[in-house]
Write a protein that holds these residues in place. Structure first.
Motif, PDB file in Angstrom:
ATOM      1  N   TYR A 224     -52.366  34.175  79.038  1.00  0.00           N
ATOM      2  CA  TYR A 224     -52.057  32.919  80.131  1.00  0.00           C
ATOM      3  C   TYR A 224     -52.477  33.536  81.486  1.00  0.00           C
ATOM      4  N   LEU A 225     -51.628  34.552  81.670  1.00  0.00           N
ATOM      5  CA  LEU A 225     -51.665  35.112  83.250  1.00  0.00           C
ATOM      6  C   LEU A 225     -53.098  35.643  83.509  1.00  0.00           C
ATOM      7  N   ALA A 226     -53.631  36.360  82.780  1.00  0.00           N
ATOM      8  CA  ALA A 226     -54.904  36.975  83.064  1.00  0.00           C
ATOM      9  C   ALA A 226     -55.908  36.137  83.458  1.00  0.00           C
ATOM     10  N   PRO A 227     -56.168  34.934  83.192  1.00  0.00           N
ATOM     11  CA  PRO A 227     -57.243  34.095  83.807  1.00  0.00           C
ATOM     12  C   PRO A 227     -56.669  33.529  84.967  1.00  0.00           C
ATOM     13  N   VAL A 228     -55.623  33.259  85.189  1.00  0.00           N
ATOM     14  CA  VAL A 228     -55.172  32.582  86.479  1.00  0.00           C
ATOM     15  C   VAL A 228     -55.176  33.856  87.439  1.00  0.00           C
ATOM     16  N   LEU A 229     -54.575  34.941  87.055  1.00  0.00           N
ATOM     17  CA  LEU A 229     -54.771  36.121  88.194  1.00  0.00           C
ATOM     18  C   LEU A 229     -56.238  36.465  88.558  1.00  0.00           C
ATOM     19  N   ALA A 230     -57.231  36.299  87.670  1.00  0.00           N
ATOM     20  CA  ALA A 230     -58.410  36.410  88.024  1.00  0.00           C
ATOM     21  C   ALA A 230     -58.802  35.345  89.045  1.00  0.00           C
ATOM     22  N   ALA A 231     -58.463  34.237  88.750  1.00  0.00           N
ATOM     23  CA  ALA A 231     -59.090  32.988  89.847  1.00  0.00           C
ATOM     24  C   ALA A 231     -58.374  33.415  91.143  1.00  0.00           C
ATOM     25  N   PHE A 232     -57.036  33.725  91.060  1.00  0.00           N
ATOM     26  CA  PHE A 232     -56.395  34.215  92.477  1.00  0.00           C
ATOM     27  C   PHE A 232     -57.093  35.197  93.210  1.00  0.00           C
ATOM     28  N   ALA A 233     -57.554  36.169  92.308  1.00  0.00           N
ATOM     29  CA  ALA A 233     -58.292  37.447  93.139  1.00  0.00           C
ATOM     30  C   ALA A 233     -59.602  36.750  93.457  1.00  0.00           C
ATOM     31  N   GLN A 234     -60.106  35.825  93.038  1.00  0.00           N
ATOM     32  CA  GLN A 234     -61.700  35.144  93.410  1.00  0.00           C
ATOM     33  C   GLN A 234     -61.292  34.594  94.566  1.00  0.00           C
ATOM     34  N   GLN A 235     -60.167  33.867  94.916  1.00  0.00           N
ATOM     35  CA  GLN A 235     -59.992  32.870  96.005  1.00  0.00           C
ATOM     36  C   GLN A 235     -59.225  33.935  97.115  1.00  0.00           C
ATOM     37  N   TYR A 236     -58.702  34.997  96.726  1.00  0.00           N
ATOM     38  CA  TYR A 236     -58.259  35.921  97.948  1.00  0.00           C
ATOM     39  C   TYR A 236     -58.812  37.285  98.001  1.00  0.00           C
ATOM     40  N   PRO A 237     -59.850  37.515  98.110  1.00  0.00           N
ATOM     41  CA  PRO A 237     -60.653  38.850  97.613  1.00  0.00           C
ATOM     42  C   PRO A 237     -60.117  39.989  98.383  1.00  0.00           C
ATOM     43  N   ARG A 238     -59.437  39.906  99.505  1.00  0.00           N
ATOM     44  CA  ARG A 238     -58.622  40.772 100.460  1.00  0.00           C
ATOM     45  C   ARG A 238     -57.330  41.227  99.903  1.00  0.00           C
ATOM     46  N   ILE A 239     -56.646  40.327  98.996  1.00  0.00           N
ATOM     47  CA  ILE A 239     -55.468  40.989  98.219  1.00  0.00           C
ATOM     48  C   ILE A 239     -55.925  41.850  97.138  1.00  0.00           C
ATOM     49  N   GLU A 240     -54.995  42.672  97.239  1.00  0.00           N
ATOM     50  CA  GLU A 240     -55.175  43.935  96.238  1.00  0.00           C
ATOM     51  C   GLU A 240     -54.036  43.773  95.183  1.00  0.00           C
ATOM     52  N   LEU A 241     -54.498  43.214  93.905  1.00  0.00           N
ATOM     53  CA  LEU A 241     -53.477  42.823  92.756  1.00  0.00           C
ATOM     54  C   LEU A 241     -53.366  44.384  91.948  1.00  0.00           C
ATOM     55  N   ASP A 242     -52.115  44.805  91.945  1.00  0.00           N
ATOM     56  CA  ASP A 242     -51.545  46.000  91.171  1.00  0.00           C
ATOM     57  C   ASP A 242     -50.863  45.297  90.022  1.00  0.00           C
ATOM     58  N   ILE A 243     -51.628  45.058  88.712  1.00  0.00           N
ATOM     59  CA  ILE A 243     -50.929  44.325  87.615  1.00  0.00           C
ATOM     60  C   ILE A 243     -50.572  45.247  86.469  1.00  0.00           C
ATOM     61  N   GLU A 244     -49.350  44.878  86.068  1.00  0.00           N
ATOM     62  CA  GLU A 244     -48.792  45.812  85.031  1.00  0.00           C
ATOM     63  C   GLU A 244     -48.237  44.677  83.848  1.00  0.00           C
ATOM     64  N   PHE A 245     -48.653  44.742  82.698  1.00  0.00           N
ATOM     65  CA  PHE A 245     -47.979  44.092  81.478  1.00  0.00           C
ATOM     66  C   PHE A 245     -47.204  44.853  80.491  1.00  0.00           C
ATOM     67  N   SER A 246     -45.880  44.514  80.374  1.00  0.00           N
ATOM     68  CA  SER A 246     -45.300  45.324  79.501  1.00  0.00           C
ATOM     69  C   SER A 246     -44.234  44.162  78.939  1.00  0.00           C
ATOM     70  N   ASP A 247     -43.549  44.563  77.929  1.00  0.00           N
ATOM     71  CA  ASP A 247     -42.595  43.709  76.946  1.00  0.00           C
ATOM     72  C   ASP A 247     -41.119  44.359  77.507  1.00  0.00           C
ATOM     73  N   GLU A 248     -41.192  45.701  78.349  1.00  0.00           N
ATOM     74  CA  GLU A 248     -39.934  45.904  78.719  1.00  0.00           C
ATOM     75  C   GLU A 248     -39.315  45.249  79.782  1.00  0.00           C
ATOM     76  N   THR A 249     -38.276  45.049  79.854  1.00  0.00           N
ATOM     77  CA  THR A 249     -37.341  44.566  81.283  1.00  0.00           C
ATOM     78  C   THR A 249     -37.438  45.497  82.396  1.00  0.00           C
ATOM     79  N   THR A 250     -38.452  45.386  83.168  1.00  0.00           N
ATOM     80  CA  THR A 250     -38.807  46.260  84.028  1.00  0.00           C
ATOM     81  C   THR A 250     -37.850  46.184  85.372  1.00  0.00           C
ATOM     82  N   ASP A 251     -37.486  47.111  85.871  1.00  0.00           N
ATOM     83  CA  ASP A 251     -36.489  47.334  87.076  1.00  0.00           C
ATOM     84  C   ASP A 251     -37.567  47.149  88.363  1.00  0.00           C
TER      85      ASP A 251
END
Length: 301
Positions: free
Chosen positions: A110-137
């Motif tokens: 679900y998030l991947a296609p939405v984040l891809a659309a966001f990246a296309q709309q804002y090409p100068r924003i650098e997305l650093d994406i990490e998917f994990s099932d751990e509760t991240t600090d």
């Protein structure tokens, strides 16, 4: 009395050691060496005439004075950073990095296609994406924004609701054909139960029936924070599981699993956007928050 002259890089080094609990990890984040980070923290302590960090065999910890200073200084520096970034972003297109994390199954489907659309709309924003099932600090990991599913134990987090997904009880046709029928929730404890830690942290399955709410204490034969692994086990006929619909949807449509006890309401899994405490979101982060909220509005009904 002469005012202490603070070095911004010394402050950043102190912040990172406090957040990661390690001089080595702080050095890695600053792309520096452990010895340089140590000297920067020592110089800050000398400037403030106060010991901020205590090294022990278990790691590096804030002293009481260090904890008080961190809380105040971190908030002040974050506000300065946000002010600078917001000023830049008022005179130019949105640009710069956003570090983002979310759960694996929800992220991939679900998030991947939405984040891809966001990246296309804002090409100068650098997305650093990490998917994990751990509760991240979030602070220790340097994240600007996160998506989390289910119960939120940390009340210090800044939360914005994204959407919610109903829960269902599922099992494979082969499992159901070879085991006693499941007519009421009480029958479930006579079966092999799988438990998803990602949306329900306790060994309780809550449900409603005819306006009354109940809790079923379970003894899981298998538990995991990986929804993908548990779904594979259910499809293979290992047992029965309560899971958010967004995870079971594809398997239900393919016929790999079936809904059990459909007349009972098994509640919802809240899906939330999380921002680190004390960190004012920049315009680019707020733009991603607004984009996600718009895309997921009434996503699962």
């Amino acid at each position: 009395m002469e005012r202490a002259r603070l070095d911004f890089d010394d402050l950043q080094a102190f912040f990172l050691v406090a957040e990661t609990g390690s001089f080595a990890r702080a050095a890695q984040r600053m792309e520096s060496s452990k010895s340089i980070i140590s000297r920067r923290v020592a110089r800050l302590e000398a400037t403030l005439l106060t010991k901020l960090l205590q090294r022990t065999a278990r790691g590096t910890h804030l002293t009481e004075a260090g904890a008080n200073y961190y809380e105040q200084a971190r908030q002040a520096v974050t506000q300065l950073e946000c002010a600078a970034e917001n000023l830049i972003e008022t005179t130019a297109d949105l640009a710069g990095p956003i570090r983002f994390t979310g759960p694996v199954s929800f992220g991939y489907h679900y998030l991947a296609p939405v984040l891809a659309a966001f990246a296309q709309q804002y090409p100068r924003i650098e997305l650093d994406i990490e998917f994990s099932d751990e509760t991240t600090d979030l602070i220790g990991g340097g994240f600007d924004l996160a998506v989390r599913v289910g119960e939120l134990g940390d009340l210090s987090l800044t939360v914005r609701r994204l959407c919610h997904s109903g829960r269902v009880v599922v099992a494979s046709p082969d499992y159901l054909a070879s085991h006693p029928p499941i007519v009421t929730p009480a029958d479930l404890n006579q079966h092999v139960l799988l438990h998803y830690n990602g949306s329900q942290t306790q060994d309780l399955w809550r449900y409603s029936y005819q306006g009354e709410t109940h809790s079923l204490k379970i003894k899981p034969h298998m538990r995991s924070n990986s929804a993908a692994m548990l779904m594979s086990a259910v499809k293979a006929g290992v047992g029965v599981m309560v899971m958010p619909v967004y995870i079971t949807d594809a398997a239900l449509q393919s016929g790999d699993v079936q809904v059990v006890l459909p007349d009972y309401d098994w509640g919802v899994a809240e899906i939330s956007l999380i921002l680190p405490q004390g960190r004012n979101a920049t315009k680019r982060v707020r733009s991603l928050v607004d984009f996600l909220v718009q895309k997921f509005h009434n996503k699962f009904g």
